[in-house]
Design an enzyme around this catalytic site. Sequence first.
Site, mmCIF file in Angstrom:
data_model
loop_
_atom_site.group_PDB
_atom_site.id
_atom_site.type_symbol
_atom_site.label_atom_id
_atom_site.label_comp_id
_atom_site.label_asym_id
_atom_site.label_seq_id
_atom_site.Cartn_x
_atom_site.Cartn_y
_atom_site.Cartn_z
ATOM 1 N N HIS A 305 0.842 -1.198 0.000
ATOM 2 C CA HIS A 305 0.000 0.000 0.000
ATOM 3 C C HIS A 305 0.875 1.244 0.000
ATOM 4 C CE1 HIS A 305 -3.222 2.795 0.972
ATOM 5 N NE2 HIS A 305 -4.027 1.852 0.533
ATOM 6 N N ASP A 362 -7.994 -5.202 -0.085
ATOM 7 C CA ASP A 362 -8.574 -5.769 -1.301
ATOM 8 C C ASP A 362 -8.250 -7.244 -1.486
ATOM 9 O OD1 ASP A 362 -9.997 -3.616 -2.075
ATOM 10 O OD2 ASP A 362 -8.296 -2.646 -3.016
HETATM 11 N N1 CMC Z 1 4.430 -7.314 -5.114
HETATM 12 C C1 CMC Z 1 5.781 -7.339 -5.185
HETATM 13 N N2 CMC Z 1 6.576 -6.285 -4.946
HETATM 14 C C2 CMC Z 1 5.974 -5.120 -4.620
HETATM 15 C C3 CMC Z 1 4.569 -5.008 -4.514
HETATM 16 C C4 CMC Z 1 3.798 -6.159 -4.768
HETATM 17 N N3 CMC Z 1 2.462 -6.111 -4.666
HETATM 18 N N4 CMC Z 1 4.243 -3.752 -4.165
HETATM 19 C C5 CMC Z 1 5.402 -3.081 -4.049
HETATM 20 N N5 CMC Z 1 6.441 -3.925 -4.319
HETATM 21 C C6 CMC Z 1 7.867 -3.574 -4.252
HETATM 22 C C7 CMC Z 1 8.280 -2.747 -5.449
HETATM 23 O O1 CMC Z 1 8.775 -3.554 -6.489
HETATM 24 C C8 CMC Z 1 9.346 -1.855 -4.862
HETATM 25 O O2 CMC Z 1 10.530 -2.588 -4.784
HETATM 26 P P1 CMC Z 1 11.985 -1.837 -4.911
HETATM 27 O O3 CMC Z 1 12.066 -0.943 -3.703
HETATM 28 O O4 CMC Z 1 12.961 -2.961 -4.873
HETATM 29 O O5 CMC Z 1 11.950 -1.084 -6.216
HETATM 30 C C9 CMC Z 1 8.857 -1.600 -3.431
HETATM 31 O O6 CMC Z 1 8.035 -2.738 -3.104
HETATM 32 C C10 CMC Z 1 8.046 -0.317 -3.276
HETATM 33 O O7 CMC Z 1 7.015 -0.326 -4.269
HETATM 34 P P2 CMC Z 1 6.378 1.002 -4.884
HETATM 35 O O8 CMC Z 1 5.676 0.655 -6.150
HETATM 36 O O9 CMC Z 1 7.429 2.065 -4.943
HETATM 37 O O10 CMC Z 1 5.331 1.392 -3.757
HETATM 38 P P3 CMC Z 1 4.111 2.352 -3.916
HETATM 39 O O11 CMC Z 1 3.850 2.869 -2.563
HETATM 40 O O12 CMC Z 1 4.318 3.336 -5.002
HETATM 41 O O13 CMC Z 1 2.963 1.361 -4.431
HETATM 42 C C11 CMC Z 1 1.057 -0.018 -4.537
HETATM 43 C C12 CMC Z 1 1.886 0.927 -3.676
HETATM 44 C C13 CMC Z 1 -0.253 -0.342 -3.809
HETATM 45 C C14 CMC Z 1 0.695 0.636 -5.880
HETATM 46 C C15 CMC Z 1 1.888 -1.315 -4.782
HETATM 47 O O14 CMC Z 1 2.224 -1.915 -3.550
HETATM 48 C C16 CMC Z 1 1.175 -2.309 -5.686
HETATM 49 O O15 CMC Z 1 1.269 -2.207 -6.914
HETATM 50 N N6 CMC Z 1 0.431 -3.303 -5.073
HETATM 51 C C17 CMC Z 1 -0.359 -4.220 -5.833
HETATM 52 C C18 CMC Z 1 -1.658 -3.548 -6.218
HETATM 53 C C19 CMC Z 1 -2.619 -3.418 -5.042
HETATM 54 O O16 CMC Z 1 -2.845 -4.366 -4.313
HETATM 55 N N7 CMC Z 1 -3.212 -2.208 -4.918
HETATM 56 C C20 CMC Z 1 -4.281 -1.950 -3.948
HETATM 57 C C21 CMC Z 1 -3.932 -1.013 -2.878
HETATM 58 S S1 CMC Z 1 -5.186 -1.040 -1.590
HETATM 59 C C22 CMC Z 1 -6.549 -0.290 -2.319
HETATM 60 C C23 CMC Z 1 -6.551 1.187 -2.273
HETATM 61 O O17 CMC Z 1 -6.476 1.765 -1.158
HETATM 62 O O18 CMC Z 1 -6.665 1.773 -3.359
#
Ligand code: CMC
Length: 426
Positions: A305, A362
Site C-alpha cells: 500500500h 482488497d
Molecule cells: N508485489 C511485489 N513487490 C511489490 C509489490 C507487490 N504487490 N508492491 C510493491 N512492491 C515492491 C516494489 O517492487 C518496490 O521494490 P523496490 O524498492 O525494490 O523497487 C517496493 O516494493 C516499493 O514499491 P512502490 O511501487 O514504490 O510502492 P508504492 O507505494 O508506489 O505502491 C502499490 C503501492 C499499492 C501501488 C503497490 O504496492 C502495488 O502495486 N500493489 C499491488 C496492487 C494493489 O494491491 N493495490 C491496492 C492497494 S489497496 C486499495 C486502495 O487503497 O486503493
Amino acid sequence: MADNKAILKAGDAEIELPILSGVAGNDVIDIRTLGSSGYFTYDPGFMATGSCESSITFIDGAKGVLLHRGYSIEELARDADYLEVCYMLLHDKTPNSEEYKAFKDTITRHTLVHDQVNNFFRGFRRDAHPMAMLCGTVGAMSSFYHDDLDITDPEQRLRSAYRLVAKMPTLVAMCYKYNIGQPFVYPRNDLTYAENFLNMMFSVPAEDYKITPAVSKAVDRIFTLHADHEQNASTSTVRLAGSSGANPYACIAAGVASLWGPAHGGANEACLTMLQEIGSVDRIPEFIARAKDKADPFRLMGFGHRVYKNFDPRATVMRESCHEVLSELNIDDPLLNVAMELEKIALSDPYFAEKKLFPNVDFYSGIILKAIGIPTNMFTCIFALARTVGWVSHWHEMLSQPGQKIGRPRQLYTGEAKRPYNKIDK
Ligand code: CMC
C-alpha cells in the site's frame, strides 16, 4: 526552519514559507506564495504534497491508523453499520437514533433510478465491463439532475449526495444483471442497505434470494471499510473535477473512472485474476519468486500500500470477516485455498517483511466477494458503490470551504524550446 517557518534557499533567493499544523499528521509547508518567487514545486504522484484541507478522514500509514471523523475504523467496522458511517462522513457527527432512522428512510426511499436509465443499458454490449457501464450510467445521472441543481446550496449538495448513496447499489446490480442477461430487480424497502443490494444482485423473478446474515454483515463491512480513504487517486479526481463547479454526478463518474485501474480499486479484481493464474498451491513459490524478480514486472496483487507501511487496519478487520464467511458458507474452492496459502507464505517471507508488503484490504474483500458468488469483474463496482459516500463527502466539503479554487497544477516542461514552424506543401 525557525518559528514555524521553513526557509528555502533557491538560487540566490531565500524564501520564507509558513509551516501549518493540522490536528494530527505531518506539518505542511505552505507554498501558496512560492509562485511569485519564480519557482514551483515538483512532486509527480503527490508523494509529499497535501492538496487540500479536510476534516473527514485521517490516516497514519506508519502506525496503521484510519479514522473517520475521529472514530477508528476498527470500532466503526465492529459497532456501526455502513449507513451510520455514511451519515457521519456527510454530516461531521454521529447520528442519534432519530437522525439515523430519518437518514436510513431517506436513503431507502431514493434507491429507484429513473426508468429511462434502463434504456442506457441497452446501448451497451452485453459483455461490456461493468465498470464501463457504471462510469457511463453514473455520468448519465447528471442528465436527470442538472438544470435545477444549485451546487452552492449545501442542502442541494446533500440531496445529490443522498441520491448517489441510495442509487449506486441499484446501478451496480443493474450492471451485473445486464451482463448475465437477467431482468433488472427493483429495490425493496423492507431490506437493509446491504441486503437490498444482495437481493438486487441475486434474486430472479422465479426465485427470491435467501439472505444469510453472515453474508449481509460481511457485505456491510466491505462497504464500511471502503467508505473513505482520504486523498486517494479517485477522491482527488472527484475533487479536481468538482473544483471547476462541474455537475456532481459527472464528478462521481470521474471518480469511478479513476478507481478502475489495477493500482487502485481494480486491485481486488486483479488479485482474483492472479489467484486464477496461480491455480494451485504448488505453484505459489514460482509466483513469489516472480514478485521478487526485479526484471519481472509481476507484482503480488492485493499486497502493499502507498500509505500503510506496517499494516492496513482495514485488512485486519476484513481478514476476520473473510474467515467468518468462509467457515459459515463452508466453501471448498481451490482458489480460496490458494489465497489462504499465499497469505501464509507471503507473511512469513523476509522479502515481503523487509519491503513492508502485507495483504491489503482488497486481498481479503476479493476473497469474500468470490465466496458469496460475486463475479470478479464486479469487484471494482462494489468498491465504487462503497466509496461513493467518501467521494461525495469530499466534494461537499470542498465546495463549502471559503476561497475554494479550481485545481490547476503546474509542470516541469521538458519538450522542445520555441522553434520556427515550417509550412508544408499541401
Ligand atoms: N508485489 C511485489 N513487490 C511489490 C509489490 C507487490 N504487490 N508492491 C510493491 N512492491 C515492491 C516494489 O517492487 C518496490 O521494490 P523496490 O524498492 O525494490 O523497487 C517496493 O516494493 C516499493 O514499491 P512502490 O511501487 O514504490 O510502492 P508504492 O507505494 O508506489 O505502491 C502499490 C503501492 C499499492 C501501488 C503497490 O504496492 C502495488 O502495486 N500493489 C499491488 C496492487 C494493489 O494491491 N493495490 C491496492 C492497494 S489497496 C486499495 C486502495 O487503497 O486503493
